[in-house]
Design an enzyme around this catalytic site. Structure first.
Site, short mmCIF file in Angstrom:
data_model
loop_
_atom_site.label_atom_id
_atom_site.label_comp_id
_atom_site.label_asym_id
_atom_site.label_seq_id
_atom_site.Cartn_x
_atom_site.Cartn_y
_atom_site.Cartn_z
CG ASP A 1 -2.05 1.00 1.10
OD1 ASP A 1 -2.64 1.36 2.15
OD2 ASP A 1 -2.34 1.44 -0.03
CE LYS B 1 -1.06 3.37 -3.89
NZ LYS B 1 -0.97 2.59 -2.63
CG ASP C 1 -5.42 -0.20 -1.13
OD1 ASP C 1 -5.28 0.88 -0.54
OD2 ASP C 1 -6.51 -0.57 -1.61
CD GLU D 1 -8.44 4.75 0.16
OE1 GLU D 1 -8.75 3.71 -0.46
OE2 GLU D 1 -7.30 5.20 0.15
C1 659 Z 1 8.97 3.25 -2.00
N1 659 Z 1 9.20 2.64 -0.73
C2 659 Z 1 8.59 3.04 0.41
N2 659 Z 1 9.08 2.59 1.58
C3 659 Z 1 8.50 2.95 2.75
N3 659 Z 1 7.43 3.76 2.83
C4 659 Z 1 6.92 4.24 1.67
C5 659 Z 1 7.45 3.89 0.42
N4 659 Z 1 6.71 4.49 -0.53
C6 659 Z 1 5.75 5.19 0.10
N5 659 Z 1 5.87 5.04 1.42
C7 659 Z 1 5.00 5.58 2.45
O1 659 Z 1 3.74 4.93 2.26
C8 659 Z 1 2.69 5.88 2.25
C9 659 Z 1 2.29 6.14 0.84
C10 659 Z 1 1.24 5.57 0.30
C11 659 Z 1 0.91 5.81 -1.13
N6 659 Z 1 -0.53 5.62 -1.29
C12 659 Z 1 -1.19 6.31 -2.20
O2 659 Z 1 -0.62 7.09 -2.97
C13 659 Z 1 -2.66 6.18 -2.26
C14 659 Z 1 -3.38 7.13 -2.96
C15 659 Z 1 -4.78 7.07 -3.03
C16 659 Z 1 -5.51 8.08 -3.77
C17 659 Z 1 -6.56 7.72 -4.60
C18 659 Z 1 -7.27 8.70 -5.32
C19 659 Z 1 -6.92 10.03 -5.20
F1 659 Z 1 -7.60 10.98 -5.89
C20 659 Z 1 -5.87 10.40 -4.37
C21 659 Z 1 -5.17 9.44 -3.67
C22 659 Z 1 -5.46 6.03 -2.36
C23 659 Z 1 -4.73 5.08 -1.66
O3 659 Z 1 -5.36 4.05 -1.00
C24 659 Z 1 -3.34 5.12 -1.60
O4 659 Z 1 -2.68 4.13 -0.92
C25 659 Z 1 3.31 7.08 2.91
F2 659 Z 1 2.66 8.23 2.58
C26 659 Z 1 4.71 7.06 2.36
O5 659 Z 1 5.58 7.83 3.17
MG MG Z 2 -4.00 2.50 -0.47
#
Ligand code: 659
Ligand code: MG
Length: 214
Positions: free
Chosen positions: A141, A144, A169, A199
């Site tokens: 999650d 992406k 997800d 969500e």
């Molecule tokens: C790359 N390696 C990483 N290692 C450790 N932590 C990380 C890493 N990469 C990110 N993180 C960490 O994981 C999290 C990131 C979550 C990203 N999730 C989403 O973007 C995401 C976006 C939407 C979404 C849908 C529609 C819309 F209009 C706007 C948003 C819905 C979802 O359910 C999501 O999960 C955190 F923020 C970041 O620091």
């Molecule tokens: Mg998500």
């Protein structure tokens, strides 16, 4: 200075949830996201699918990539048998701090190891650092465009076994096209799509469950 959304979410948990009660923490976050501010937690609808997969797998080792505020961490940890090893990875220190507090508020801090760092750096070291050979269940999650490179790291470092279950997800929204193409076409995985919604909205989204065949 203005608070952040994760900090406001934490305040809502501290105000509306009962300490030591994971269900109330989950409800407080869902209420906050429905009535105050949308946030990218897996949410209640996809969360129920997550619950059912975790319960079905009943894993001894769990990895979550992208802790964010700890909502799915609490959902998963509350279902685990005692002694289960659960690692969750978050590279944003501010998010990690909020997640630690939310996980602790739910009383689940002893069931979860929150690692601050990037999944790409951690995955190669997990065996050495945590004495885990393979994961029974992995929840993806995080960013992406990192799902595919990270699943390839799992394969490269031998972190999957015959029967390991990966649950991803947002395979529709925001979407993970390369990851989907890979797990759906690789002979090493058996994949199934669970339709749901983004969500707290009516937008189509879903989870992809992939069984590693060895
Ligand atoms: C790359 N390696 C990483 N290692 C450790 N932590 C990380 C890493 N990469 C990110 N993180 C960490 O994981 C999290 C990131 C979550 C990203 N999730 C989403 O973007 C995401 C976006 C939407 C979404 C849908 C529609 C819309 F209009 C706007 C948003 C819905 C979802 O359910 C999501 O999960 C955190 F923020 C970041 O620091
Ligand atoms: Mg998500």
């Amino acid at each position: 200075t203005r608070s952040t959304r994760p900090q406001r979410m934490l305040k809502a948990v501290q105000k509306n949830a009962i300490r030591g009660n994971p269900e109330s923490v989950i409800s407080a976050i869902d209420y906050f996201c429905k009535h105050s501010e949308w946030a990218m937690n897996v949410g209640d609808e996809k969360g129920c699918i997550l619950d059912s997969v975790v319960t079905e797998v009943d894993p001894s080792t769990v990895l979550e990539l992208g802790t964010y505020c700890g909502y799915s961490t609490v959902r998963i940890a509350r279902l685990l048998s005692p002694g289960t090893k659960f690692i969750t990875v978050e590279f944003n220190p501010a998010s990690a701090e909020v997640a630690r507090k939310i996980i602790a508020y739910a009383g689940l801090q002893d069931k979860v190891t929150l690692v601050e760092g990037a999944s790409g750096d951690l995955i190669p070291q997990i065996k050495k650092l945590y004495g885990i050979t393979t994961f029974d269940f992995i929840f993806l999650d995080h960013w992406k465009d990192r799902y595919l490179p990270d699943i390839k790291l799992f394969e490269e470092y031998g972190l999957l076994r015959k029967g390991s279950v990966l649950l991803a997800d947002n395979v529709i929204c925001p979407g993970t096209p390369e990851y989907l193409e890979y797990v759906r076409n690789s002979p090493r995985y058996e994949s199934r799509y669970y339709p749901s919604h983004l969500e707290y909205t009516k937008v189509e989204d879903g989870l992809e469950k992939s069984l590693f065949l060895g």
